[in-house]
Enzyme design. Structure first.
Site, mmCIF file in Angstrom:
data_model
loop_
_atom_site.group_PDB
_atom_site.id
_atom_site.type_symbol
_atom_site.label_atom_id
_atom_site.label_comp_id
_atom_site.label_asym_id
_atom_site.label_seq_id
_atom_site.Cartn_x
_atom_site.Cartn_y
_atom_site.Cartn_z
ATOM 1 N N LYS A 129 -6.259 6.335 -7.532
ATOM 2 C CA LYS A 129 -7.067 5.126 -7.731
ATOM 3 C C LYS A 129 -8.230 5.351 -8.696
ATOM 4 O O LYS A 129 -8.612 4.454 -9.447
ATOM 5 C CB LYS A 129 -7.600 4.624 -6.380
ATOM 6 C CG LYS A 129 -6.531 4.390 -5.318
ATOM 7 C CD LYS A 129 -5.594 3.276 -5.696
ATOM 8 C CE LYS A 129 -4.692 2.861 -4.551
ATOM 9 N NZ LYS A 129 -3.682 3.844 -4.163
ATOM 10 N N GLY B 36 -2.805 1.035 1.909
ATOM 11 C CA GLY B 36 -2.575 0.523 3.255
ATOM 12 C C GLY B 36 -3.801 0.511 4.136
ATOM 13 O O GLY B 36 -3.697 0.431 5.355
ATOM 14 N N LYS C 224 -18.440 -1.973 -5.153
ATOM 15 C CA LYS C 224 -19.120 -3.118 -4.570
ATOM 16 C C LYS C 224 -18.137 -3.867 -3.681
ATOM 17 O O LYS C 224 -16.973 -4.069 -4.049
ATOM 18 C CB LYS C 224 -19.628 -4.044 -5.689
ATOM 19 C CG LYS C 224 -20.248 -5.351 -5.199
ATOM 20 C CD LYS C 224 -21.509 -5.138 -4.396
ATOM 21 C CE LYS C 224 -22.085 -6.466 -3.910
ATOM 22 N NZ LYS C 224 -23.173 -6.261 -2.949
ATOM 23 N N TYR C 225 -18.570 -4.258 -2.503
ATOM 24 C CA TYR C 225 -17.683 -4.961 -1.573
ATOM 25 C C TYR C 225 -17.808 -6.464 -1.761
ATOM 26 O O TYR C 225 -18.904 -7.017 -1.690
ATOM 27 C CB TYR C 225 -18.027 -4.585 -0.132
ATOM 28 C CG TYR C 225 -17.205 -5.317 0.901
ATOM 29 C CD1 TYR C 225 -15.836 -5.097 0.995
ATOM 30 C CD2 TYR C 225 -17.795 -6.242 1.774
ATOM 31 C CE1 TYR C 225 -15.075 -5.778 1.940
ATOM 32 C CE2 TYR C 225 -17.028 -6.909 2.724
ATOM 33 C CZ TYR C 225 -15.674 -6.676 2.800
ATOM 34 O OH TYR C 225 -14.911 -7.338 3.728
ATOM 35 N N HIS D 238 -6.691 -11.842 -2.800
ATOM 36 C CA HIS D 238 -5.915 -10.703 -3.297
ATOM 37 C C HIS D 238 -4.766 -11.279 -4.110
ATOM 38 O O HIS D 238 -3.855 -11.886 -3.559
ATOM 39 C CB HIS D 238 -5.409 -9.885 -2.114
ATOM 40 C CG HIS D 238 -4.632 -8.661 -2.488
ATOM 41 N ND1 HIS D 238 -4.482 -7.596 -1.632
ATOM 42 C CD2 HIS D 238 -3.954 -8.319 -3.605
ATOM 43 C CE1 HIS D 238 -3.748 -6.651 -2.210
ATOM 44 N NE2 HIS D 238 -3.412 -7.085 -3.414
ATOM 45 N N LYS E 264 -0.290 -6.735 4.178
ATOM 46 C CA LYS E 264 0.080 -8.104 3.823
ATOM 47 C C LYS E 264 1.051 -8.696 4.846
ATOM 48 O O LYS E 264 1.940 -8.016 5.341
ATOM 49 C CB LYS E 264 0.727 -8.118 2.434
ATOM 50 C CG LYS E 264 -0.180 -7.583 1.335
ATOM 51 C CD LYS E 264 0.604 -7.325 0.063
ATOM 52 C CE LYS E 264 -0.257 -6.671 -1.010
ATOM 53 N NZ LYS E 264 0.530 -6.269 -2.194
ATOM 54 N N GLU F 153 -5.741 -1.946 -8.198
ATOM 55 C CA GLU F 153 -4.824 -0.808 -8.247
ATOM 56 C C GLU F 153 -3.509 -1.216 -8.887
ATOM 57 O O GLU F 153 -3.261 -2.402 -9.132
ATOM 58 C CB GLU F 153 -4.557 -0.270 -6.834
ATOM 59 C CG GLU F 153 -3.866 -1.270 -5.920
ATOM 60 C CD GLU F 153 -3.692 -0.730 -4.502
ATOM 61 O OE1 GLU F 153 -4.308 0.303 -4.170
ATOM 62 O OE2 GLU F 153 -2.941 -1.350 -3.741
ATOM 63 N N ASN G 136 0.671 -0.632 -8.225
ATOM 64 C CA ASN G 136 1.763 -0.109 -7.402
ATOM 65 C C ASN G 136 2.947 0.174 -8.315
ATOM 66 O O ASN G 136 3.479 -0.737 -8.947
ATOM 67 C CB ASN G 136 2.163 -1.119 -6.320
ATOM 68 C CG ASN G 136 1.185 -1.100 -5.167
ATOM 69 O OD1 ASN G 136 1.024 -0.088 -4.495
ATOM 70 N ND2 ASN G 136 0.514 -2.211 -4.954
ATOM 71 N N ARG H 106 6.134 0.688 -8.163
ATOM 72 C CA ARG H 106 7.432 0.538 -7.481
ATOM 73 C C ARG H 106 7.731 -0.942 -7.311
ATOM 74 O O ARG H 106 6.900 -1.789 -7.637
ATOM 75 C CB ARG H 106 7.374 1.208 -6.105
ATOM 76 C CG ARG H 106 6.206 0.676 -5.265
ATOM 77 C CD ARG H 106 6.250 1.126 -3.834
ATOM 78 N NE ARG H 106 5.009 0.859 -3.132
ATOM 79 C CZ ARG H 106 4.631 -0.298 -2.639
ATOM 80 N NH1 ARG H 106 5.391 -1.366 -2.815
ATOM 81 N NH2 ARG H 106 3.487 -0.423 -1.998
#
Length: 446
Positions: free
Chosen positions: A116, A164, A201-202, A208, A237, A288, A290, A292
């Protein structure tokens, strides 16, 4: 053209890949653990071979057993599906060394984008917006606290090698920082063998959203319309849909442009998903990649009439996919429900025998599954039983059709997430598209 492909996976994704191979005229090899001897994917493949005991470490994560199965059956390529070894660079590298085609990106691409912190740096280099935070692992707690104070609490700690939700913690104050950091790092070390963390930062109420891409060896990069994956629990998800009710055509174009820039920057080949967080003001930030096929790929297939898995295989064969540029437009609205074998109130896994089973059907309904009446759900693997994908001319029709399909989906003998989805479909905020990743935290349905 491949003559034979081994599928290094199980369940519904194995069946999904088998179906794509059948359409391409390619023989399929299923692998299975002793617990999956009666699983449907073993019956649908042209060949099936046992690779070990039930525990994943001794079967689906056992690289030696999988490669031996490929050698014994004469497979030329391996499709990893999702989960298990799908994002393991060592597996991709060993496949190549053994003369097998890994249907996915190179080990180098996985390492660059799977980490990441590395991915954040690449996004920055590609001029893709990221959240304020660190671009290197946190090595000095005092310095990290200083950065957190500068960007203002709350902040979120994330595992560099993670996913996850593991190794992920929200920090709301300076006083809590050290304890939360040690807890997150310890969890990341146990889960991934890598305790490195970074800080961001949150965002309190983000959406999403993600962009599906396919990239071939001829420098074609195809970006598809966004999927919204905001309905989740513990960062897992549950419901995905496309297009997102929160994304305008202008935001969509920017998302797709950013995904393409990032993929182009690293020279990626294969299927991937570039994931973003979208705030209430329409600003988005890279999260991020993925590397795949995604569980939720069918919602994109439904609205664009594109077989993503089939094209993933064609890319691995070196074919040109420029014809897909015409497929980036979409029609209608699609929603996917992950039907899990778990208590919908407590999210505790439910295992046992499926005593009664009735599948939904009708216009606009697709079901990807490996279950059948009498099937015994093993306790060793993910709880996903089926993916119900529903299409409508618009979101309103897709929701109405989803209610009808879920109401007629009968699974008896184990508990499932279907009752939760029926309640969500009656909730005003969901129906109006007014939700964030904290939706389930904010609602009590039982």
């Amino acid at each position: 053209m491949f003559k034979k492909v081994l599928i290094a996976n199980r369940g519904e994704i194995a069946i999904r890949i088998i179906n794509a191979l059948k359409e391409l005229g390619i023989k399929s090899v299923a692998v299975y653990s002793e617990a999956d001897r009666d699983c449907l994917h073993t019956q649908m493949a042209d060949e099936a071979i046992c690779i070990g005991p039930p525990h994943p470490m001794q079967s689906y994560l056992n690289i030696t057993s999988i490669l031996s199965a490929a050698e014994v059956t004469g497979a030329e390529a391996i499709h990893p599906g999702y989960g298990f070894l799908a994002e393991n660079p060592k597996f991709a590298e060993i496949c190549q060394e053994c003369g097998l085609v890994f249907i996915g990106p190179s080990a180098e691409m996985m390492e660059k984008l799977g980490d990441k912190i590395s991915a954040r740096k690449i996004a920055t280099q590609a001029s893709v917006p990221i959240l304020q935070g660190t671009l290197d692992p946190i090595s000095d707690l005092k310095e990290a606290i200083k950065i957190a104070k500068k960007i203002k609490f709350p902040v979120i700690l994330k595992a560099a090698a993670g996913g996850g939700g593991r190794g992920m913690r929200i920090v709301t104050s300076e006083e809590d920082f050290e304890n939360v950091f040690l807890s997150a790092s310890s969890e990341a070390e146990k889960a991934f063998g890598d305790g490195r963390l970074y800080l961001e930062k949150y965002l309190e109420e983000p959406r999403h959203v993600e962009i599906q891409i396919l990239a071939d060896t001829h420098k074609n990069i195809i970006c598809f319309p966004e999927r919204d994956c905001s309905i989740q629990r513990r960062h897992q998800k549950l419901i995905e849909e496309s297009p997102s009710p929160a994304v305008t055509p202008s935001i969509r174009k920017k998302l797709m442009d950013c995904a393409e820039k990032l993929i182009k920057k690293v020279g990626y080949t294969g299927a991937a998903t570039v994931e973003f967080l979208l705030d209430e003001d329409g600003n988005f930030y890279f999260m991020e990649v993925n590397t795949r096929i995604q569980v939720e790929h069918p919602v994109t297939e439904i609205i664009t009439s594109t077989d993503i898995v089939k094209n993933q295989i064609l890319i691995a064969q070196g074919e040109n996919i420029s014809y897909l540029k015409k497929k980036t437009d979409f029609h209608g609205h699609s929603i996917e429900f992950r039907v899990n074998a778990e208590d919908p109130q407590k999210f505790i896994p439910s295992v046992g025998k499926i005593e009664t089973l009735r599948f939904p059907c009708g216009i606009g309904v697709r079901l990807d599954t490996h279950i059948y009446q009498g099937y015994n759900i093993p306790p060793f693997y993910d709880s996903l039983l089926a993916k119900l994908i529903v299409w409508g001319e618009n979101r309103k029709e897709a929701i109405s059709r989803s209610r009808r399909a879920l109401s007629s989906f009968i699974i008896e003998g184990v508990k499932t997430s279907i009752p939760l989805y029926l309640k969500i479909l009656e909730d005003e905020s969901f129906v109006n598209g007014a939700f964030s990743t904290r939706y389930l935290e904010r609602h009590i349905f039982f």
